[in-house]
Structures are given as C-alpha cells and as structure tokens.
Design a protein around this motif. Sequence first.
Motif, PDB file in Angstrom:
ATOM      1  N   UNK A  51      43.860  49.267  39.217  1.00  0.00           N
ATOM      2  CA  UNK A  51      43.544  47.860  38.673  1.00  0.00           C
ATOM      3  C   UNK A  51      42.504  47.967  37.717  1.00  0.00           C
ATOM      4  N   UNK A  52      42.819  47.514  36.440  1.00  0.00           N
ATOM      5  CA  UNK A  52      41.706  47.160  35.385  1.00  0.00           C
ATOM      6  C   UNK A  52      41.038  45.842  35.560  1.00  0.00           C
ATOM      7  N   UNK A  53      40.228  45.848  36.786  1.00  0.00           N
ATOM      8  CA  UNK A  53      39.508  44.501  37.270  1.00  0.00           C
ATOM      9  C   UNK A  53      38.549  44.092  36.399  1.00  0.00           C
ATOM     10  N   UNK A  54      38.033  45.102  35.341  1.00  0.00           N
ATOM     11  CA  UNK A  54      37.015  44.708  34.485  1.00  0.00           C
ATOM     12  C   UNK A  54      37.381  43.726  33.633  1.00  0.00           C
ATOM     13  N   UNK A  55      38.756  43.505  33.315  1.00  0.00           N
ATOM     14  CA  UNK A  55      39.056  42.463  32.539  1.00  0.00           C
ATOM     15  C   UNK A  55      39.164  41.171  33.318  1.00  0.00           C
ATOM     16  N   UNK A  56      39.398  41.048  34.325  1.00  0.00           N
ATOM     17  CA  UNK A  56      39.386  39.906  35.129  1.00  0.00           C
ATOM     18  C   UNK A  56      37.951  39.403  35.408  1.00  0.00           C
ATOM     19  N   UNK A  57      37.095  40.484  35.695  1.00  0.00           N
ATOM     20  CA  UNK A  57      35.600  40.215  36.229  1.00  0.00           C
ATOM     21  C   UNK A  57      34.907  39.845  34.860  1.00  0.00           C
ATOM     22  N   UNK A  58      35.426  40.293  33.661  1.00  0.00           N
ATOM     23  CA  UNK A  58      34.784  39.748  32.293  1.00  0.00           C
ATOM     24  C   UNK A  58      34.827  38.374  32.159  1.00  0.00           C
ATOM     25  N   UNK A  59      36.113  37.919  32.619  1.00  0.00           N
ATOM     26  CA  UNK A  59      36.281  36.270  32.566  1.00  0.00           C
ATOM     27  C   UNK A  59      35.380  35.483  33.554  1.00  0.00           C
ATOM     28  N   UNK A  60      35.123  36.161  34.728  1.00  0.00           N
ATOM     29  CA  UNK A  60      34.569  35.569  35.686  1.00  0.00           C
ATOM     30  C   UNK A  60      33.047  35.686  35.200  1.00  0.00           C
ATOM     31  N   UNK A  61      32.669  36.794  34.653  1.00  0.00           N
ATOM     32  CA  UNK A  61      31.364  36.739  34.156  1.00  0.00           C
ATOM     33  C   UNK A  61      31.032  35.815  32.991  1.00  0.00           C
ATOM     34  N   UNK A  62      31.743  35.297  32.154  1.00  0.00           N
ATOM     35  CA  UNK A  62      31.795  34.327  31.143  1.00  0.00           C
ATOM     36  C   UNK A  62      31.746  33.042  31.843  1.00  0.00           C
ATOM     37  N   UNK A  63      32.499  32.853  32.784  1.00  0.00           N
ATOM     38  CA  UNK A  63      32.651  31.508  33.695  1.00  0.00           C
ATOM     39  C   UNK A  63      31.372  31.354  34.399  1.00  0.00           C
ATOM     40  N   UNK A  64      30.875  32.357  34.989  1.00  0.00           N
ATOM     41  CA  UNK A  64      29.364  32.347  35.513  1.00  0.00           C
ATOM     42  C   UNK A  64      28.172  32.011  34.676  1.00  0.00           C
ATOM     43  N   UNK A  65      28.187  32.511  33.478  1.00  0.00           N
ATOM     44  CA  UNK A  65      27.320  32.379  32.478  1.00  0.00           C
ATOM     45  C   UNK A  65      27.328  30.747  32.117  1.00  0.00           C
ATOM     46  N   UNK A 104      31.191  40.167  30.765  1.00  0.00           N
ATOM     47  CA  UNK A 104      31.159  38.852  30.691  1.00  0.00           C
ATOM     48  C   UNK A 104      30.299  37.987  30.186  1.00  0.00           C
ATOM     49  N   UNK A 105      29.135  38.200  31.121  1.00  0.00           N
ATOM     50  CA  UNK A 105      27.872  37.451  30.674  1.00  0.00           C
ATOM     51  C   UNK A 105      27.242  37.605  29.294  1.00  0.00           C
ATOM     52  N   UNK A 106      27.278  38.967  29.104  1.00  0.00           N
ATOM     53  CA  UNK A 106      26.696  39.542  27.723  1.00  0.00           C
ATOM     54  C   UNK A 106      27.602  38.810  26.503  1.00  0.00           C
ATOM     55  N   UNK A 107      28.915  38.542  26.542  1.00  0.00           N
ATOM     56  CA  UNK A 107      29.611  37.874  25.699  1.00  0.00           C
ATOM     57  C   UNK A 107      29.351  36.361  25.507  1.00  0.00           C
ATOM     58  N   UNK A 108      29.165  35.796  26.703  1.00  0.00           N
ATOM     59  CA  UNK A 108      28.598  34.481  26.605  1.00  0.00           C
ATOM     60  C   UNK A 108      27.322  34.364  26.115  1.00  0.00           C
ATOM     61  N   UNK A 109      26.277  35.128  26.443  1.00  0.00           N
ATOM     62  CA  UNK A 109      25.086  35.050  25.612  1.00  0.00           C
ATOM     63  C   UNK A 109      25.115  35.079  24.283  1.00  0.00           C
ATOM     64  N   UNK A 110      26.102  36.155  23.571  1.00  0.00           N
ATOM     65  CA  UNK A 110      26.248  36.416  22.543  1.00  0.00           C
ATOM     66  C   UNK A 110      26.936  35.244  21.581  1.00  0.00           C
ATOM     67  N   UNK A 142      44.108  42.850  22.330  1.00  0.00           N
ATOM     68  CA  UNK A 142      43.359  43.967  21.872  1.00  0.00           C
ATOM     69  C   UNK A 142      42.308  43.455  21.145  1.00  0.00           C
ATOM     70  N   UNK A 143      41.742  42.335  20.851  1.00  0.00           N
ATOM     71  CA  UNK A 143      40.771  41.977  19.980  1.00  0.00           C
ATOM     72  C   UNK A 143      39.606  42.098  20.721  1.00  0.00           C
ATOM     73  N   UNK A 144      39.562  42.091  21.850  1.00  0.00           N
ATOM     74  CA  UNK A 144      38.305  42.059  22.843  1.00  0.00           C
ATOM     75  C   UNK A 144      38.898  43.481  23.616  1.00  0.00           C
ATOM     76  N   UNK A 145      38.031  44.436  23.674  1.00  0.00           N
ATOM     77  CA  UNK A 145      38.214  45.655  24.503  1.00  0.00           C
ATOM     78  C   UNK A 145      37.076  45.820  25.515  1.00  0.00           C
ATOM     79  N   UNK A 146      37.479  45.780  26.848  1.00  0.00           N
ATOM     80  CA  UNK A 146      36.601  45.822  27.772  1.00  0.00           C
ATOM     81  C   UNK A 146      36.447  47.230  28.418  1.00  0.00           C
TER      82      UNK A 146
END
Length: 366
Positions: free
Chosen positions: A151-165, A194-200, A355-359
């Motif tokens: 499972x490429x859980x980094x993909x869904x966790x990226x969304x969770x990081x953005x949501x958390x931020x 995901x948090x870093x993307x939000x910050x950016x 593929x615009x965002x690659x995690x």
Amino acid sequence: MTISTRKTALAGLAMFGTVAMLAACAQAPATTDNNSAAASDFLPCIVSDFGGFDDKSFNQSSFEGISQAADEISGEFKQAESKSADQYVSNVSSMVDQGCNFILNVGFALSNATRDAAKANPDVQFALIDSAISNDDFSPLVLDNVKPVLYDTAQAAYLAGYLAAGTTKTGTVGTYGGQQFPSVTIFMDGFVDGVAHYNEVKGADVKVLGWDKAAQAGLFAGSFDDIAKGKTISQGLIDAGADIILPVAGPLFQGTAQAIQDSGKDVAIIGVDSDLFETSPEFASMYLTSVMKQMTDATKKITVDASKGDYTSEAYVGTLENKGVLLAPLHEWESKVDPAIMTEIDAITADIINGTIVIESPATPK
C-alpha cells in the motif's frame, strides 16, 4: 504502516468490534498445481502477526477479507494467530502441514517466514501483507508463489498532513510509530510532506513533531502493545503544543486517546489502517480522520482469484487511483474543518492520481 510482541488488547486502536474467531476448519487436500486448485479443493489460510486478529487494524481487516472470500466460494479456511514473533515460522509451517493451498501472511514481520516456506513448498501459494520478500542481504527477491500486497499509504497520509496543517489551532502537529518498519514510516513520510505542501502553498509554518523525514528518525514506542508508552509519547507531544496526532502504532492510539482525555485539551487523532470511527467508536469525538488501507477488499479479491486458478505473484499496490488507500470521512469533525480545505484536498488527490504531484518515500512500494 509495518512489529516485537504486542498483545493488541484492542489497544489503541481498540487501531480500529471484536472479530469473532472462527473455529479451525476441516482439512482439505493440497493443490498439485501452483495455479489450478479446483475451488472445491481450495483451502485458504491466514497467519497473523503478534497483533492478533482483533487488533482493529490490518490483521483484523485481512481476516475479514479471507472470511468473506471463504463465504463467497462456499468454502472453509484455517487460521493461526501469532501471540509472539517466535511463533511465525511454526504457524506458517502448521498451515502448510494442514493442507492449505493459499496462505495469507499478515505483516512485514512475517516476510522471512513467508520466503522460507515458499521456497520449501513451491506448490503452495502465498500472499504477504505490507511487504515484499528479500534475500538475507536485503536484495529484492521474487518467487512465483509469493504475492506481495502493498500500500502506498504515503499518498493518503499526504492528504492527512495537508488536512492537519489546515486544521491545527496551535500550528503544531505530531506523529509517532510503534516500531521503525517501512510500513510504519511510509505513513509518517507522507504526513510530513503533506504538512510541508500546505506550508508552501499557504505561506504557513506548521511544525511536525515526532518525525524527521530527511534523517528518517523520530519517535517510536518500541512495540505495538505498550499502551502506556503510547500515552506517554502522546503526553509529550501535547505538552509540546501538538493538537493533532497521527499514531502509526496499532492499538497504541488508545494511549493517545487517554492522554488527550487527561489533558482536557481539544486534540484530535488521525487513525491508520482502518476508519477508527467505525472500529473504535468509544473515542469517536477525537477522530479527525483516518488514513485507510482497503485490506478487506484486496484480500478478499486475491483469495477468490486464487480459488479460481487466477493467482499471480505480481504485486498488488493500493493507491489513491485504485482506491486501495484513502482518507476516511471527517465524521464528528466535519463541522470543525473549513470546507475549503476539503475542496483543496480533492484537487490534491486528483493531482496525485494524474502524476502532477509525486510523493516519494524510502518505503514507497516499487
């Protein structure tokens, strides 16, 4: 998300109703061809890691998948529940000895036991949850009778990081793991990114405690059964200002919930593997969301395919695109989250899929 003796007293997850243990099923003759067991002779089996089948997490989800598969093919299945790591080899061997045609081994910790049993029994089909297999020098190994289920859980966790931020009130969020296995750190990598993307994109400065992606170092409980340690780690994160915590530690999320209760603060949990709101509703008000791996669906399909003679050793990789990983609904937190954040997350999801965002993570399935 990845294992030392853990009793999973429904621990933290309490990660995610108790599954009724099915009694041992009648023996069936072993298949004589790696891809052509007749459905009537097909005997699927499952071996847990030491979390057990009632862990509210990946063992339980996988158990439910093989149970549903057995119902669909009007058959039976056998099970071996590991209580400690030293039972893996004997439990897998027991399933082979009892005539299992297909054996589903749950968890990274069973990778070597799976590899060795598959080499010794080339006519038995195996599937391995959350891991591929490797040689003793850690070089990749492919066997015709071992199917990695990843499972490429980094993909869904990226969304969770953005949501958390986008949801934190303190500007600080946190995470910790049970043990430092790839199936654990992949969640943490995606969350940090995901948090870093939000910050950016927002010009923000939300901080993540508990995991340094670049150094691949962070907070770990050292096990998946020490609820008290999960509570202690979570207390530290809360004291440091974190108001959203991602415990990638199986049932240890229960310790996080206890720490939140003791703190009296408005702190949220992001669950992993299953939707904690559904599997552990006693802490329902604390769950912002969960990073889900759709293990039940995948294990059911893989088992049914094997029963029809459609088994292949090609790895299954759950992604956002095939809905193998996803975010759970916000449930009771929906009214607390800015709807614009969810609209942005929908757009990010589309960008990950196209593929615009690659995690990237060192633990990303290859």
